[in-house]
Design a protein around this motif. Structure first.
Motif, PDB file in Angstrom:
ATOM      1  N   VAL A 101       0.809  -1.222   0.000  1.00  0.00           N
ATOM      2  CA  VAL A 101       0.000   0.000   0.000  1.00  0.00           C
ATOM      3  C   VAL A 101       0.849   1.282   0.000  1.00  0.00           C
ATOM      4  O   VAL A 101       0.552   2.221  -0.737  1.00  0.00           O
ATOM      5  N   THR A 102       1.937   1.296   0.752  1.00  0.00           N
ATOM      6  CA  THR A 102       2.731   2.539   0.796  1.00  0.00           C
ATOM      7  C   THR A 102       3.414   2.790  -0.542  1.00  0.00           C
ATOM      8  O   THR A 102       3.386   3.912  -1.059  1.00  0.00           O
ATOM      9  N   SER A 103       3.983   1.745  -1.139  1.00  0.00           N
ATOM     10  CA  SER A 103       4.621   1.916  -2.450  1.00  0.00           C
ATOM     11  C   SER A 103       3.590   2.345  -3.478  1.00  0.00           C
ATOM     12  O   SER A 103       3.824   3.248  -4.279  1.00  0.00           O
ATOM     13  N   ALA A 104       2.423   1.727  -3.422  1.00  0.00           N
ATOM     14  CA  ALA A 104       1.381   2.038  -4.405  1.00  0.00           C
ATOM     15  C   ALA A 104       0.926   3.489  -4.245  1.00  0.00           C
ATOM     16  O   ALA A 104       0.753   4.212  -5.223  1.00  0.00           O
ATOM     17  N   ALA A 105       0.779   3.914  -2.984  1.00  0.00           N
ATOM     18  CA  ALA A 105       0.313   5.283  -2.733  1.00  0.00           C
ATOM     19  C   ALA A 105       1.355   6.298  -3.188  1.00  0.00           C
ATOM     20  O   ALA A 105       1.047   7.261  -3.889  1.00  0.00           O
ATOM     21  N   MET A 106       2.628   6.039  -2.840  1.00  0.00           N
ATOM     22  CA  MET A 106       3.686   6.985  -3.237  1.00  0.00           C
ATOM     23  C   MET A 106       3.813   7.035  -4.755  1.00  0.00           C
ATOM     24  O   MET A 106       3.974   8.103  -5.353  1.00  0.00           O
ATOM     25  N   LYS A 107       3.710   5.855  -5.399  1.00  0.00           N
ATOM     26  CA  LYS A 107       3.813   5.838  -6.874  1.00  0.00           C
ATOM     27  C   LYS A 107       2.656   6.606  -7.474  1.00  0.00           C
ATOM     28  O   LYS A 107       2.831   7.419  -8.378  1.00  0.00           O
ATOM     29  N   SER A 108       1.454   6.397  -6.956  1.00  0.00           N
ATOM     30  CA  SER A 108       0.286   7.107  -7.500  1.00  0.00           C
ATOM     31  C   SER A 108       0.443   8.612  -7.332  1.00  0.00           C
ATOM     32  O   SER A 108       0.140   9.385  -8.244  1.00  0.00           O
ATOM     33  N   LEU A 109       0.919   9.023  -6.158  1.00  0.00           N
ATOM     34  CA  LEU A 109       1.112  10.467  -5.936  1.00  0.00           C
ATOM     35  C   LEU A 109       2.192  11.001  -6.871  1.00  0.00           C
ATOM     36  O   LEU A 109       2.046  12.080  -7.451  1.00  0.00           O
ATOM     37  N   GLY A 110       3.234  10.219  -7.074  1.00  0.00           N
ATOM     38  CA  GLY A 110       4.304  10.630  -7.977  1.00  0.00           C
ATOM     39  C   GLY A 110       3.857  10.754  -9.418  1.00  0.00           C
ATOM     40  O   GLY A 110       4.473  11.449 -10.224  1.00  0.00           O
ATOM     41  N   GLU A 111       2.740  10.094  -9.760  1.00  0.00           N
ATOM     42  CA  GLU A 111       2.227  10.151 -11.134  1.00  0.00           C
ATOM     43  C   GLU A 111       1.160  11.236 -11.300  1.00  0.00           C
ATOM     44  O   GLU A 111       0.486  11.305 -12.329  1.00  0.00           O
ATOM     45  N   LEU A 112       1.005  12.081 -10.316  1.00  0.00           N
ATOM     46  CA  LEU A 112      -0.066  13.089 -10.358  1.00  0.00           C
ATOM     47  C   LEU A 112       0.048  13.969 -11.600  1.00  0.00           C
ATOM     48  O   LEU A 112      -0.961  14.403 -12.165  1.00  0.00           O
ATOM     49  N   ASP A 113       1.282  14.236 -12.051  1.00  0.00           N
ATOM     50  CA  ASP A 113       1.398  15.119 -13.223  1.00  0.00           C
ATOM     51  C   ASP A 113       0.853  14.440 -14.475  1.00  0.00           C
ATOM     52  O   ASP A 113       0.401  15.101 -15.404  1.00  0.00           O
ATOM     53  N   ILE A 114       0.862  13.110 -14.504  1.00  0.00           N
ATOM     54  CA  ILE A 114       0.243  12.399 -15.635  1.00  0.00           C
ATOM     55  C   ILE A 114      -1.251  12.739 -15.669  1.00  0.00           C
ATOM     56  O   ILE A 114      -1.818  13.092 -16.712  1.00  0.00           O
ATOM     57  N   LEU A 115      -1.869  12.712 -14.486  1.00  0.00           N
ATOM     58  CA  LEU A 115      -3.308  13.025 -14.399  1.00  0.00           C
ATOM     59  C   LEU A 115      -3.550  14.487 -14.737  1.00  0.00           C
ATOM     60  O   LEU A 115      -4.436  14.834 -15.519  1.00  0.00           O
ATOM     61  N   LEU A 116      -2.731  15.380 -14.170  1.00  0.00           N
ATOM     62  CA  LEU A 116      -2.925  16.817 -14.402  1.00  0.00           C
ATOM     63  C   LEU A 116      -2.713  17.158 -15.882  1.00  0.00           C
ATOM     64  O   LEU A 116      -3.492  17.923 -16.472  1.00  0.00           O
ATOM     65  N   ASP A 117      -1.673  16.575 -16.482  1.00  0.00           N
ATOM     66  CA  ASP A 117      -1.426  16.835 -17.912  1.00  0.00           C
ATOM     67  C   ASP A 117      -2.628  16.390 -18.744  1.00  0.00           C
ATOM     68  O   ASP A 117      -3.099  17.116 -19.627  1.00  0.00           O
ATOM     69  N   TRP A 118      -3.117  15.183 -18.440  1.00  0.00           N
ATOM     70  CA  TRP A 118      -4.251  14.639 -19.208  1.00  0.00           C
ATOM     71  C   TRP A 118      -5.483  15.536 -19.028  1.00  0.00           C
ATOM     72  O   TRP A 118      -6.161  15.885 -19.993  1.00  0.00           O
ATOM     73  N   MET A 119      -5.711  16.008 -17.783  1.00  0.00           N
ATOM     74  CA  MET A 119      -6.889  16.844 -17.536  1.00  0.00           C
ATOM     75  C   MET A 119      -6.770  18.167 -18.281  1.00  0.00           C
ATOM     76  O   MET A 119      -7.728  18.669 -18.868  1.00  0.00           O
ATOM     77  N   GLU A 120      -5.565  18.728 -18.319  1.00  0.00           N
ATOM     78  CA  GLU A 120      -5.419  20.037 -18.974  1.00  0.00           C
ATOM     79  C   GLU A 120      -5.500  19.884 -20.488  1.00  0.00           C
ATOM     80  O   GLU A 120      -6.064  20.726 -21.167  1.00  0.00           O
ATOM     81  N   LYS A 121      -4.991  18.773 -20.994  1.00  0.00           N
ATOM     82  CA  LYS A 121      -5.052  18.581 -22.462  1.00  0.00           C
ATOM     83  C   LYS A 121      -6.482  18.337 -22.906  1.00  0.00           C
ATOM     84  O   LYS A 121      -6.880  18.731 -23.994  1.00  0.00           O
ATOM     85  N   SER A 122      -7.269  17.725 -22.005  1.00  0.00           N
ATOM     86  CA  SER A 122      -8.602  17.331 -22.465  1.00  0.00           C
ATOM     87  C   SER A 122      -9.665  18.340 -22.035  1.00  0.00           C
ATOM     88  O   SER A 122     -10.840  18.046 -22.057  1.00  0.00           O
TER      89      SER A 122
END
Lengths: 146, 204
Positions: free
Chosen positions: A124-145
């Motif tokens: 769970v901790t690795s998964a949570a940290m990885k997900s948080l580290g990928e936040l820019d993937i989500l933000l980029d996708w949201m801004e592009k779309s």
């Protein structure tokens, strides 16, 4: 109908940028992705965008942020800022779904299942940290779309 | 121990133009320097993180009775703040803000602006109010109040071109500040009018 939610992307982006290097340095598994495996968010149909956004915001609020507490006060404060912004936005998106303006198609349901599977495949901790580290993937996708 | 050190009183939030400060009354202990520590809690912490509180390092063990919490009150959700006194190893109980604070409660003041006529050009310069702000600038030719024009800008501390004026005519300008994050605007600034340079051509 359509779902328009006002949220301060610039504030979230600034908060994440301030801690991105710190968070990503805590993620040893660089070969895996939570959000982009096997397919990128960019492949989703426009009609599915609202639903997957709501599901992802709820995912981060329910599952991710609480497992990202660090020993660094500055990082914790920025995570709090992002978490509270996500909570505010997910509430608004929830209202859209209640008004049937944010329909979940098969594609977004399938994609979200895959993201959950990627997440539950790690501790769970690795998964949570990885997900948080990928936040820019989500933000980029949201801004592009937008 | 703790019982000797009373909790800070008169705890309140002063918020103007999206800058938020926590203030409290000092705890007076004769001949001693009392220090204070501040923590905050957003709606996320209340509902998803077991009601946890987050310390603000800049206001940990401070002797001031004021703490800038602007960086931490950075989402549009209800927040609570608390402060306690510390003296050596003694800690007072926490003093917590009454009710919740949401940044939409900030008070917004009209922008400060300077209106210039540069020959035939109507210019305005707006004072910086912070990253959250944009400005709605209204301008019109005096006497033609029904034909007001509007310009939305984020540009601050530099001259913004509004219009090209008719020779010798007088033009008026006023502006309000707007914060998208809370979807609120200030009242309008006082109106300022300037006169365009007269026509320099001579009819012979």
């Amino acid at each position: 109908g359509s779902c328009r939610v006002s949220m301060s992307m610039a504030e979230i982006r600034a908060g994440f940028t301030a801690i991105k290097a710190n968070i990503q340095s805590r993620d040893p598994i660089r070969t895996l992705s939570i959000l982009s495996h096997p397919h990128s968010l960019h492949k989703l149909k426009p009609s599915d965008r609202c639903c997957i956004t709501h599901q992802l915001f709820t995912f981060y609020v329910d599952k991710v942020f609480k497992h990202c507490r660090t020993e660094d006060s500055f990082v914790n404060r920025k995570i709090s800022s992002i978490a509270n912004s996500f909570l505010s936005a997910s509430r608004k998106l929830g209202q859209c779904r209640e008004q049937n303006n944010c329909v979940c198609g098969e594609e977004s349901t399938e994609k979200f299942k895959q993201i959950l599977a990627n997440y539950e495949g790690l501790n769970v901790t690795s998964a949570a940290m990885k997900s948080l580290g990928e936040l820019d993937i989500l933000l980029d996708w949201m801004e592009k779309s937008r | 121990g703790d019982a000797l050190l009373p909790a800070p009183q008169s705890i309140s939030i002063l918020s103007t133009n999206m800058k938020h400060f926590l203030t409290w009354s000092p705890v007076i202990i004769q001949g001693a320097t009392v220090r204070y520590s501040v923590e905050f809690q957003g709606e996320y912490e209340r509902e998803y993180a077991n009601g946890s509180w987050i310390p603000i390092s800049e206001c940990s063990l401070t002797t001031a009775t004021l703490c800038n919490v602007t960086q931490d009150i950075s989402a549009s959700v209800p927040y609570r703040l608390r402060v306690r006194a510390e003296l050596g190893s003694a800690r007072s109980p926490w003093g917590t803000t009454e009710g919740f604070f949401t940044r939409a409660m900030t008070s917004l003041t009209p922008p400060q602006l300077r209106v210039l006529a540069d020959g035939h050009h109507l210019l305005v310069e707006l004072a910086d109010m912070g990253p959250s702000f944009q400005f709605h600038v209204l301008y019109w030719k005096k006497g033609q109040e029904s034909r007001v024009q509007q310009k939305v800008t984020r540009e601050v501390s530099s001259v913004v071109h509004l219009d090209t004026m008719e020779a010798g005519a007088e033009y008026c300008v006023k502006a309000q500040a707007h914060v998208e994050a809370i979807n609120r605007s200030s009242s309008f600034s006082p109106t300022q009018c300037v006169r365009a340079q007269g026509d320099t051509s001579l009819w012979l």
